[in-house]
Design an enzyme around this catalytic site. Structure first.
Site, short mmCIF file in Angstrom:
data_model
loop_
_atom_site.label_atom_id
_atom_site.label_comp_id
_atom_site.label_asym_id
_atom_site.label_seq_id
_atom_site.Cartn_x
_atom_site.Cartn_y
_atom_site.Cartn_z
N GLY A 41 -2.46 0.99 22.92
CA GLY A 41 -3.59 1.89 22.70
C GLY A 41 -3.19 3.35 22.79
O GLY A 41 -4.01 4.25 22.66
N ASP A 47 3.14 -0.78 12.47
CA ASP A 47 2.00 0.11 12.77
C ASP A 47 2.56 1.51 13.13
O ASP A 47 3.31 1.63 14.10
CB ASP A 47 1.24 -0.47 13.97
CG ASP A 47 -0.17 0.07 14.09
OD1 ASP A 47 -0.90 -0.01 13.11
OD2 ASP A 47 -0.52 0.56 15.18
N VAL A 64 -10.02 0.59 12.48
CA VAL A 64 -10.29 0.73 13.91
C VAL A 64 -11.70 1.26 14.17
O VAL A 64 -12.38 0.77 15.09
CB VAL A 64 -9.20 1.58 14.61
CG1 VAL A 64 -9.23 3.05 14.19
CG2 VAL A 64 -9.32 1.47 16.11
N VAL A 65 -12.17 2.23 13.40
CA VAL A 65 -13.50 2.78 13.68
C VAL A 65 -14.57 1.73 13.42
O VAL A 65 -15.46 1.50 14.25
CB VAL A 65 -13.76 4.06 12.87
CG1 VAL A 65 -15.22 4.52 13.03
CG2 VAL A 65 -12.81 5.18 13.31
N TYR A 77 0.84 -1.21 0.00
CA TYR A 77 0.00 0.00 0.00
C TYR A 77 0.88 1.26 0.00
O TYR A 77 0.72 2.12 -0.86
CB TYR A 77 -0.90 -0.05 1.23
CG TYR A 77 -1.91 1.07 1.33
CD1 TYR A 77 -2.95 1.18 0.40
CD2 TYR A 77 -1.86 2.01 2.36
CE1 TYR A 77 -3.90 2.19 0.50
CE2 TYR A 77 -2.81 3.01 2.48
CZ TYR A 77 -3.82 3.11 1.54
OH TYR A 77 -4.77 4.11 1.65
N ASP A 78 1.81 1.32 0.96
CA ASP A 78 2.64 2.53 1.10
C ASP A 78 3.44 2.79 -0.18
O ASP A 78 3.46 3.90 -0.72
CB ASP A 78 3.63 2.39 2.26
CG ASP A 78 2.97 2.12 3.59
OD1 ASP A 78 1.75 1.93 3.62
OD2 ASP A 78 3.68 2.10 4.62
N GLN A 115 -1.02 4.68 20.71
CA GLN A 115 -0.71 5.20 19.36
C GLN A 115 -1.83 6.15 18.94
O GLN A 115 -2.97 6.00 19.40
CB GLN A 115 -0.53 4.05 18.34
CG GLN A 115 -1.77 3.28 17.96
CD GLN A 115 -2.06 2.09 18.87
OE1 GLN A 115 -1.80 2.16 20.06
NE2 GLN A 115 -2.61 1.03 18.31
N THR A 116 -1.51 7.10 18.08
CA THR A 116 -2.52 8.11 17.72
C THR A 116 -2.87 8.07 16.23
O THR A 116 -2.09 7.63 15.39
CB THR A 116 -2.03 9.55 18.03
OG1 THR A 116 -0.95 9.87 17.16
CG2 THR A 116 -1.63 9.70 19.48
N ARG A 117 -4.09 8.54 15.96
CA ARG A 117 -4.55 8.82 14.60
C ARG A 117 -5.39 10.08 14.69
O ARG A 117 -5.81 10.48 15.79
CB ARG A 117 -5.42 7.67 14.03
CG ARG A 117 -4.70 6.35 13.82
CD ARG A 117 -3.66 6.42 12.72
NE ARG A 117 -3.07 5.10 12.42
CZ ARG A 117 -2.02 4.58 13.03
NH1 ARG A 117 -1.39 5.25 14.00
NH2 ARG A 117 -1.55 3.39 12.66
#
Ligand code: NAD
Ligand code: UDP
Length: 327
Positions: free
Chosen positions: A216, A283, A196-197, A154-155, A218-220
């Site tokens: 938990g 991740d 995640v959502v 993907y990246d 880690q941020t987005r």
């Protein structure tokens, strides 16, 4: 408004990946503005139900085809190129298809844009920054990507798509605009897509513990889909960005996954129960866009707060999961 050399206003917009989560909202928005739309999608991760309303208007045509297999694309007023799996479990299940959608698929879009003399908005991603060492992420940051890891399909696929777009801009003067999209959520996410959502909302509504990967911490930064669609459309119609470079589209409000879990529990009205699971390889630990360029060149910034967007998302999932149970 036409974005093509000789096209009339009735010439359609082409939306690749238009049966997917973001693409189908974009299609609905273009139709609501009176445009005609041609969707190109092979339903690798898209769903028929996402296009039900669009097809009923009679102004949306569906070309069911693999974009990487050189389908005949119509003359277009502008092309939004979104065809590619986006959820980590989906692109990891289809790594070769993901690379080809972004390589051959992007080549086919850029060739079609040359024929139509029209603009392209490329749906790139914050994943081009990998696990970033610069925070928040600015477009001048080149990223930290593992080229052989499980996310690389993907990246690196998106990095190739960006490089190919810039080559077509330099060699063939194609007016291609690179949108680096950050995490987006909303109605029509596939409850099974593993993001995640969609995971948290589905788990909460089914009374199961929310699966938090790693600590938990880690941020987005989560952008509601209507805000993103507005940004993609603004990018198509805006004056060219002076340096022709990419523009981040995302919500600069950053949350940890534990904070997200708490809000989802509150909105769904359940007691928060979490189940810890290992961190997936590579991740990214932090992710948040700097959106100065989007503000400056597109006059764009997100408007929908997380709680409001999640409330709409939960309502949609509640209805969809209810229908599934009933069936
Ligand atoms: P999605 O998986 O819901 O939609 C992708 C669509 O592309 C699907 O309908 C799928 O069937 C179609 N597709 C895949 N390969 C194809 C091919 N070879 N030919 C034709 N159609 C093909 O994903 P989404 O969340 O709607 O993402 C849309 C785009 O936005 C993607 O390009 C993604 O990389 C980008 N993006 C999304 C997010 C996000 O958070 N949703 C973040 C960054 C970037
Ligand atoms: N994640 C999680 N629980 C889940 C799914 C994902 O804690 O059930 C984490 C994942 O490890 C990542 C973040 O949530 O840190 C966002 O993951 P997602 O797959 O939605 O998108 P990404 O930004 O990683 O592409």
């Amino acid at each position: 408004m036409s974005h093509s050399g000789g096209a009339s206003p009735s010439t359609p917009f082409v939306v690749t990946g238009g049966a997917g989560f973001v693409g189908s909202h974009l299609v609905d928005s273009l139709l609501a503005s009176g445009h005609r739309v041609v969707v190109v999608d092979n339903f690798l991760t898209g769903r028929d139900q996402n296009l039900k309303d669009a097809l009923a208007t009679g102004r949306c045509e569906l070309l069911r085809a693999d974009l990487s297999a050189s389908p005949d694309l119509p003359l277009a007023q502008g092309i939004f190129h979104l065809a590619s799996p986006a959820s980590p479990p989906a692109y990891q299940a289809h790594p070769i298809e993901t690379l080809w959608a972004n390589a051959a698929g992007t080549r086919n879009v850029l060739e079609a844009a040359r024929r139509s003399s029209c603009r392209v908005v490329l749906a790139s991603t914050s994943e081009v920054y990998g696990d970033p060492e610069v925070h928040p992420q600015v477009e001048t940051y080149w990223g930290s990507v593992n080229p052989v890891g499980i996310r690389s399909c993907y990246d690196e696929g998106k990095r190739f798509a960006e490089a190919l777009s810039m080559a077509y801009r330099r060699v063939h003067s194609v007016d291609v605009r690179i949108a680096r999209i950050f995490n987006t959520y909303g109605p029509r996410m596939d409850p099974n897509d593993g993001r995640v959502v969609s995971n948290f909302v589905t788990q909460a509504l089914q009374g199961r513990p929310l699966t938090v990967y790693g600590t938990g911490e880690q941020t987005r930064s989560f952008c509601f889909v209507s805000d993103l669609v507005r940004g993609l459309r603004a990018f198509m119609t805006a004056d060219p960005v002076p340096d022709g470079g990419p523009v981040n589209l995302g919500n600069p409000k950053e949350s940890t996954m534990l904070e997200l879990a708490k809000v989802v529990a509150e909105i769904t009205g359940v007691r928060l129960q979490t189940e810890l699971a290992p961190t997936p390889p590579d991740d990214p630990r932090r992710r948040c866009p700097d959106i100065s360029r989007a503000r400056q060149y597109l006059g764009w910034s997100p408007e929908v707060p997380l709680r409001e967007g999640l409330t709409a998302t939960v309502a949609h999932f509640r209805a969809e999961l209810g229908r599934t149970v009933a069936a």
